[in-house]
Design an enzyme around this catalytic site. Structure first.
Site, mmCIF file in Angstrom:
data_model
loop_
_atom_site.group_PDB
_atom_site.id
_atom_site.type_symbol
_atom_site.label_atom_id
_atom_site.label_comp_id
_atom_site.label_asym_id
_atom_site.label_seq_id
_atom_site.Cartn_x
_atom_site.Cartn_y
_atom_site.Cartn_z
ATOM 1 N N ASP A 90 15.980 24.652 -17.232
ATOM 2 C CA ASP A 90 16.569 23.439 -17.794
ATOM 3 C C ASP A 90 15.933 23.159 -19.152
ATOM 4 O O ASP A 90 14.716 23.011 -19.260
ATOM 5 C CB ASP A 90 16.297 22.279 -16.829
ATOM 6 C CG ASP A 90 17.013 21.000 -17.191
ATOM 7 O OD1 ASP A 90 17.165 20.712 -18.396
ATOM 8 O OD2 ASP A 90 17.406 20.263 -16.264
ATOM 9 N N HIS A 130 20.592 22.875 -16.690
ATOM 10 C CA HIS A 130 20.926 21.455 -16.533
ATOM 11 C C HIS A 130 22.412 21.233 -16.236
ATOM 12 O O HIS A 130 22.874 20.098 -16.218
ATOM 13 C CB HIS A 130 20.556 20.726 -17.835
ATOM 14 C CG HIS A 130 20.372 19.245 -17.708
ATOM 15 N ND1 HIS A 130 19.296 18.667 -17.072
ATOM 16 C CD2 HIS A 130 21.127 18.198 -18.151
ATOM 17 C CE1 HIS A 130 19.386 17.358 -17.135
ATOM 18 N NE2 HIS A 130 20.492 17.028 -17.773
ATOM 19 N N SER A 182 20.495 13.775 -13.926
ATOM 20 C CA SER A 182 19.942 13.461 -15.232
ATOM 21 C C SER A 182 19.809 11.945 -15.406
ATOM 22 O O SER A 182 19.064 11.306 -14.665
ATOM 23 C CB SER A 182 20.806 14.106 -16.324
ATOM 24 O OG SER A 182 20.141 14.091 -17.571
#
Length: 273
Positions: free
Chosen positions: A222, A255, A145
């Site tokens: 995600d 995620h 991320s």
């Protein structure tokens, strides 16, 4: 420069450790964790950069990397995501700016420029310290991320320093998404040209390259995929500018660290092969 080992656990016949040192770059104490397999010689060090809200503990606790590194000559090192112990204006007001959200850049705005220099911390302080202590032959870099953004940016800007680059769910085009616009404004001010130095898409467009194929893992379930991560933008930039890239789109994965743990073994192979 040296570091203090605060705690250590035997793990897969190696060592999972948590460390502390005084940083001249951030002017704070900084923490990092590592896993070091049982070996007489460390050949490779992987730098893992974590995402928003994380510390030096998240990856080393949740991702299961130790199993994949246990019988190798590779260790993995996980720095914290920002300086700590400060009270700058707005630093603790939200999850996506300030503490836990250093974005792996060198800040230029008032107050933050004195401490929020995570780019220089990784490149000019942490890596030389690890090189002196463990004497590896190679470094590679990866992350998740915000940390995936950091891995791409730092890796592309320093291709001779890193053997390989990979990322999980990276923020590839921060100049074009809300997370990035907030952070880049807060750390760098309103000059959008200055932002491009910390945007992987813009770096590739400007001619930055890595000789080895970059590997990206992206879950299709995600929640941030469409709005914040913009993976396709990086694919297009790499295609148009001759950067070799492999993106694995994973059906049903989100995620979380469950996603990372599912594919970390593949990334370790990529980073040390």
């Amino acid at each position: 420069m040296s570091f203090e080992k605060v705690k250590s656990h035997k793990s897969f016949e190696g060592e999972t450790a948590f460390c502390l040192h005084s940083s001249s770059v951030t002017k704070t104490d900084m923490k990092f964790s590592y896993f070091k397999p049982k070996t007489d010689k460390i050949e490779n060090i992987i730098i893992w950069l974590s995402g928003l809200t994380c510390t030096e503990e998240n990856f080393i606790t949740k991702a299961g990397a130790q199993l994949h590194l246990a019988n190798t000559n590779t260790m993995i090192v996980c720095p914290d995501t920002s300086p700590r112990g400060l009270d700058l204006p707005g630093e603790h007001d939200s999850y996506d700016f300030g503490s836990g959200a250093g974005f792996y850049l060198n800040a230029t705005t008032e107050g933050y420029k004195d401490h929020y220099n995570m780019y220089d911390y990784i490149v000019t302080e942490l890596i030389p310290m690890l090189k002196d202590e463990f004497k590896p032959e190679n470094f590679s870099i990866t992350g998740h991320s915000m940390g995936g953004h950091g891995a791409l940016v730092i890796g592309l800007r320093n291709p001779d320093l890193f053997k390989a680059i990979s990322a999980f769910s990276p923020i590839v085009n921060p100049t074009a998404v809300a997370w990035g616009e907030k952070a880049l404004t807060g750390y760098l001010g309103d000059d959008r040209e200055a932002w491009k130095a910390y945007d992987a898409c813009e770096l590739v467009k400007s001619g930055k390259r890595h000789v080895k194929k970059i590997l990206i893992e992206q879950g299709l379930a995600d929640e941030f995929f469409e709005g914040q991560l913009k993976t396709k933008n990086f694919e297009d930039a790499c295609t148009d500018n001759n950067q070799d890239l492999q993106v694995n789109y994973r059906e049903g994965y989100d995620h979380s660290y469950y996603f990372i743990a599912s594919f970390i073994g593949d990334h370790i192979k990529h980073l040390i092969s």
